[in-house]
Scaffold this motif. Structure first.
Motif, short mmCIF file in Angstrom:
data_model
loop_
_atom_site.label_atom_id
_atom_site.label_comp_id
_atom_site.label_asym_id
_atom_site.label_seq_id
_atom_site.Cartn_x
_atom_site.Cartn_y
_atom_site.Cartn_z
N GLY A 55 -15.07 28.57 58.23
CA GLY A 55 -16.04 28.07 57.99
C GLY A 55 -17.22 28.92 57.34
N LYS A 56 -18.29 28.20 56.93
CA LYS A 56 -19.38 28.79 56.34
C LYS A 56 -20.53 29.23 57.48
N THR A 57 -20.40 28.64 58.45
CA THR A 57 -21.39 28.77 59.70
C THR A 57 -21.19 30.25 60.16
N HIS A 58 -20.14 30.90 59.93
CA HIS A 58 -19.89 32.36 60.55
C HIS A 58 -20.11 33.34 59.43
N LYS A 59 -21.13 33.72 59.12
CA LYS A 59 -21.36 34.79 58.07
C LYS A 59 -20.86 36.01 58.64
N THR A 60 -20.20 36.77 57.89
CA THR A 60 -19.59 37.89 58.02
C THR A 60 -19.98 38.82 56.82
N ASP A 61 -19.66 39.89 57.03
CA ASP A 61 -19.81 40.87 55.79
C ASP A 61 -18.57 40.86 54.63
N GLY A 62 -18.19 39.86 54.59
CA GLY A 62 -17.09 39.61 53.69
C GLY A 62 -15.78 39.67 54.22
N ARG A 63 -15.62 40.02 55.32
CA ARG A 63 -14.31 40.20 55.94
C ARG A 63 -14.16 39.33 57.17
N LYS A 64 -12.92 38.88 57.57
CA LYS A 64 -12.67 37.87 58.39
C LYS A 64 -11.98 38.67 59.55
N PRO A 65 -12.71 39.28 60.50
CA PRO A 65 -12.02 40.18 61.36
C PRO A 65 -11.11 39.45 62.46
N VAL A 66 -9.79 40.15 62.66
CA VAL A 66 -8.95 39.42 63.72
C VAL A 66 -8.29 40.58 64.61
N VAL A 67 -8.01 40.07 65.72
CA VAL A 67 -7.22 41.03 66.75
C VAL A 67 -5.89 40.52 66.90
N PHE A 68 -4.78 41.30 66.77
CA PHE A 68 -3.63 40.93 67.29
C PHE A 68 -3.34 40.98 68.65
N TYR A 69 -2.82 39.98 69.28
CA TYR A 69 -2.44 40.27 70.71
C TYR A 69 -0.85 40.40 70.64
N GLY A 70 -0.66 41.73 71.02
CA GLY A 70 1.04 42.00 70.73
C GLY A 70 1.05 42.94 69.74
N SER A 71 2.23 43.97 70.00
CA SER A 71 2.43 44.83 68.81
C SER A 71 3.90 44.87 68.53
N GLY A 72 4.67 43.95 68.69
CA GLY A 72 5.97 44.01 68.66
C GLY A 72 6.53 43.63 67.19
N GLU A 73 7.65 43.25 67.02
CA GLU A 73 8.14 42.92 65.68
C GLU A 73 7.43 41.78 64.75
N LEU A 74 7.22 40.84 65.32
CA LEU A 74 6.34 39.76 64.94
C LEU A 74 5.17 40.38 64.47
N ASP A 94 -2.27 45.24 73.68
CA ASP A 94 -1.06 45.48 73.80
C ASP A 94 -0.82 46.33 75.30
N THR A 95 0.36 46.09 75.86
CA THR A 95 0.59 46.92 77.11
C THR A 95 1.57 47.95 76.55
N SER A 96 1.68 48.49 75.25
CA SER A 96 2.83 49.16 74.82
C SER A 96 2.72 50.64 75.11
N GLY A 97 1.39 51.02 75.21
CA GLY A 97 1.00 52.39 75.86
C GLY A 97 0.70 53.16 74.46
N ARG A 98 1.14 52.61 73.36
CA ARG A 98 0.50 53.49 71.94
C ARG A 98 -0.87 53.36 71.65
N ASP A 99 -1.47 54.25 71.37
CA ASP A 99 -3.03 54.14 70.88
C ASP A 99 -3.05 53.76 69.36
N ARG A 100 -2.28 53.73 68.59
CA ARG A 100 -2.52 53.12 67.12
C ARG A 100 -1.24 52.02 66.81
N PHE A 101 -1.74 51.05 65.98
CA PHE A 101 -0.74 50.15 65.36
C PHE A 101 -0.88 50.41 63.95
#
Length: 153
Positions: A55-74, A94-101
């Protein structure tokens, strides 16, 4: 089939058996590709709905930030699909223990508040799981504000 050593087996394939093995391998490969295509299509639909729901109500700096919950194959399929959208992956929980995806920071569930701060007040959480279970719903709900912004596949 002949015994070689205990717990080992040697298979002697006839030409017909070899052809059947090749046919089965090809069928398994085609099935795996079809599952990939299906997953990719589901993820693309999820991303399109997420982006259009901004929507237009959430002004951002041109990006739409998302967070993934999970870091598996999907999530890996999701990362590929993300490149064709206006969504920006800023964190992964995620609970994988890695620090980067890929190049994105990964936070343990106990540090989800840090992911929220990094993502910003209008970020969405994309739950990257093929099935929605009660246990997973409880995990996401435990994220508080971040969990209330969850989008399920």
């Amino acid at each position: 089939m002949t015994r070689v050593k205990p717990h080992r087996v040697r298979y002697l394939l006839t030409p017909a058996g070899l052809a059947e093995k090749a046919r089965l391998s090809q069928a398994a490969f085609e099935h795996a590709l079809e599952r990939y295509r299906t997953a990719r299509m589901r993820v693309q639909v999820m991303f399109a709905a997420t982006s259009s729901g901004w929507g237009k109500t959430h002004k951002t700096d041109g990006r739409k930030p998302v967070v993934f919950y999970g870091s598996g194959e999907l999530a890996e399929i999701g990362f590929i699909c993300l490149q064709e959208t206006d969504l920006t992956l800023v964190a992964v929980i995620d609970t994988s223990g890695r620090d980067r995806f890929f190049s994105v920071p990964v936070f343990a569930r106990s540090r989800a508040a840090e992911a929220l701060t990094l993502a910003g007040p209008h970020a969405r959480v994309l739950v990257m799981a093929a099935t929605r279970t009660e246990a997973l719903e409880r995990e996401v709900a435990a994220l508080g504000e971040l969990g209330r912004r969850a989008v399920w596949l």
